[in-house]
Scaffold this motif. Sequence first.
Motif, PDB file in Angstrom:
ATOM      1  N   LYS A 174     -16.090 -14.200  33.529  1.00  0.00           N
ATOM      2  CA  LYS A 174     -15.511 -13.424  32.616  1.00  0.00           C
ATOM      3  C   LYS A 174     -15.609 -11.964  32.691  1.00  0.00           C
ATOM      4  CE  LYS A 174     -14.555 -12.984  27.503  1.00  0.00           C
ATOM      5  NZ  LYS A 174     -14.627 -13.327  26.210  1.00  0.00           N
ATOM      6  N   TYR A 175     -16.837 -11.275  32.950  1.00  0.00           N
ATOM      7  CA  TYR A 175     -17.198 -10.051  33.189  1.00  0.00           C
ATOM      8  C   TYR A 175     -16.224  -9.499  34.410  1.00  0.00           C
ATOM      9  CZ  TYR A 175     -19.245  -5.787  34.445  1.00  0.00           C
ATOM     10  OH  TYR A 175     -19.361  -4.392  34.804  1.00  0.00           O
ATOM     11  N   GLN A 176     -16.379 -10.191  35.566  1.00  0.00           N
ATOM     12  CA  GLN A 176     -15.693  -9.844  36.770  1.00  0.00           C
ATOM     13  C   GLN A 176     -14.077  -9.715  36.480  1.00  0.00           C
ATOM     14  OE1 GLN A 176     -17.600 -12.741  39.407  1.00  0.00           O
ATOM     15  NE2 GLN A 176     -18.763 -11.119  40.452  1.00  0.00           N
ATOM     16  N   ASN A 177     -13.681 -10.981  35.941  1.00  0.00           N
ATOM     17  CA  ASN A 177     -12.415 -10.917  35.730  1.00  0.00           C
ATOM     18  C   ASN A 177     -11.718  -9.883  34.814  1.00  0.00           C
ATOM     19  OD1 ASN A 177     -11.723 -13.226  37.215  1.00  0.00           O
ATOM     20  ND2 ASN A 177     -11.699 -14.588  35.413  1.00  0.00           N
ATOM     21  N   GLU A 178     -12.533  -9.664  33.783  1.00  0.00           N
ATOM     22  CA  GLU A 178     -12.188  -8.259  32.999  1.00  0.00           C
ATOM     23  C   GLU A 178     -12.070  -7.002  33.754  1.00  0.00           C
ATOM     24  OE1 GLU A 178     -14.449  -8.689  29.546  1.00  0.00           O
ATOM     25  OE2 GLU A 178     -13.441 -10.286  28.628  1.00  0.00           O
ATOM     26  N   PHE A 179     -13.101  -7.034  34.420  1.00  0.00           N
ATOM     27  CA  PHE A 179     -13.541  -5.713  35.482  1.00  0.00           C
ATOM     28  C   PHE A 179     -12.222  -5.519  36.152  1.00  0.00           C
ATOM     29  CE2 PHE A 179     -14.663  -3.418  39.225  1.00  0.00           C
ATOM     30  CZ  PHE A 179     -15.144  -2.323  38.702  1.00  0.00           C
ATOM     31  N   ASN A 180     -11.925  -6.510  37.263  1.00  0.00           N
ATOM     32  CA  ASN A 180     -10.916  -6.535  38.027  1.00  0.00           C
ATOM     33  C   ASN A 180      -9.395  -6.300  37.406  1.00  0.00           C
ATOM     34  OD1 ASN A 180     -12.290  -7.035  40.188  1.00  0.00           O
ATOM     35  ND2 ASN A 180     -12.173  -9.343  40.064  1.00  0.00           N
ATOM     36  N   LYS A 181      -9.222  -6.753  36.223  1.00  0.00           N
ATOM     37  CA  LYS A 181      -7.893  -6.631  35.494  1.00  0.00           C
ATOM     38  C   LYS A 181      -7.909  -4.869  35.129  1.00  0.00           C
ATOM     39  CE  LYS A 181      -5.452  -8.705  31.763  1.00  0.00           C
ATOM     40  NZ  LYS A 181      -5.441 -10.002  30.867  1.00  0.00           N
ATOM     41  N   MET A 182      -8.723  -4.599  34.803  1.00  0.00           N
ATOM     42  CA  MET A 182      -9.013  -3.140  34.345  1.00  0.00           C
ATOM     43  C   MET A 182      -8.692  -2.126  35.448  1.00  0.00           C
ATOM     44  SD  MET A 182     -11.778  -2.869  31.145  1.00  0.00           S
ATOM     45  CE  MET A 182     -12.050  -1.493  31.240  1.00  0.00           C
ATOM     46  N   ASN A 183      -9.206  -2.493  36.690  1.00  0.00           N
ATOM     47  CA  ASN A 183      -9.517  -1.517  37.602  1.00  0.00           C
ATOM     48  C   ASN A 183      -8.548  -1.820  38.935  1.00  0.00           C
ATOM     49  OD1 ASN A 183     -12.044   0.309  37.051  1.00  0.00           O
ATOM     50  ND2 ASN A 183     -12.794  -1.793  36.476  1.00  0.00           N
ATOM     51  N   TYR A 184      -7.934  -2.854  38.883  1.00  0.00           N
ATOM     52  CA  TYR A 184      -7.220  -3.350  40.133  1.00  0.00           C
ATOM     53  C   TYR A 184      -5.653  -3.908  39.653  1.00  0.00           C
ATOM     54  CZ  TYR A 184     -11.657  -3.129  42.605  1.00  0.00           C
ATOM     55  OH  TYR A 184     -12.775  -2.739  43.108  1.00  0.00           O
ATOM     56  N   ASP A 185      -4.759  -3.752  40.717  1.00  0.00           N
ATOM     57  CA  ASP A 185      -3.598  -4.442  40.439  1.00  0.00           C
ATOM     58  C   ASP A 185      -3.442  -5.542  41.334  1.00  0.00           C
ATOM     59  OD1 ASP A 185      -2.186  -2.644  38.788  1.00  0.00           O
ATOM     60  OD2 ASP A 185      -1.760  -1.260  40.309  1.00  0.00           O
ATOM     61  N   ARG A 186      -2.901  -6.625  41.082  1.00  0.00           N
ATOM     62  CA  ARG A 186      -2.764  -7.922  41.914  1.00  0.00           C
ATOM     63  C   ARG A 186      -1.589  -7.873  42.621  1.00  0.00           C
ATOM     64  NH1 ARG A 186      -6.555 -11.526  41.388  1.00  0.00           N
ATOM     65  NH2 ARG A 186      -5.389 -13.190  42.135  1.00  0.00           N
ATOM     66  N   VAL A 187      -1.584  -8.186  43.817  1.00  0.00           N
ATOM     67  CA  VAL A 187      -0.383  -8.426  44.604  1.00  0.00           C
ATOM     68  C   VAL A 187      -0.237  -9.790  45.306  1.00  0.00           C
ATOM     69  CG1 VAL A 187       1.347  -7.603  46.616  1.00  0.00           C
ATOM     70  CG2 VAL A 187       0.016  -5.994  44.958  1.00  0.00           C
ATOM     71  N   GLU A 188       0.706 -10.685  44.991  1.00  0.00           N
ATOM     72  CA  GLU A 188       0.688 -11.907  45.575  1.00  0.00           C
ATOM     73  C   GLU A 188       1.679 -11.800  46.724  1.00  0.00           C
ATOM     74  OE1 GLU A 188       1.789 -16.555  44.346  1.00  0.00           O
ATOM     75  OE2 GLU A 188       2.052 -15.035  42.959  1.00  0.00           O
ATOM     76  N   ILE A 189       1.258 -12.665  47.673  1.00  0.00           N
ATOM     77  CA  ILE A 189       2.228 -12.593  49.023  1.00  0.00           C
ATOM     78  C   ILE A 189       2.490 -14.191  49.471  1.00  0.00           C
ATOM     79  CG2 ILE A 189       1.588 -10.448  49.975  1.00  0.00           C
ATOM     80  CD1 ILE A 189       0.038 -11.751  52.024  1.00  0.00           C
TER      81      ILE A 189
END
Length: 67
Positions: free
Chosen positions: A13-28
């Motif tokens: 959960k911590y990693q998911n929240e950190f990633n959500k706050m610090n990164y944008d997701r791009v799906e290819i």
Amino acid sequence: MASPSRKEFDQFKYQNEFNKMNYDRVEIIVPKGQKAVIKEFAKAAGQSVSEYISQAVRERMEKENLK
């Protein structure tokens, strides 16, 4: 055993929240079988698939920006 009133740390959960706050997701989307090829190239370069693709995109954008 932890006390029932104590909340246990949830690494996932911590990693998911950190990633959500610090990164944008791009799906290819790539043709069937291409994902495995990209994975092998990334592995040979010592990178994750995300790092490999991000570097390729950055390099192309830099090249096109110089034109």
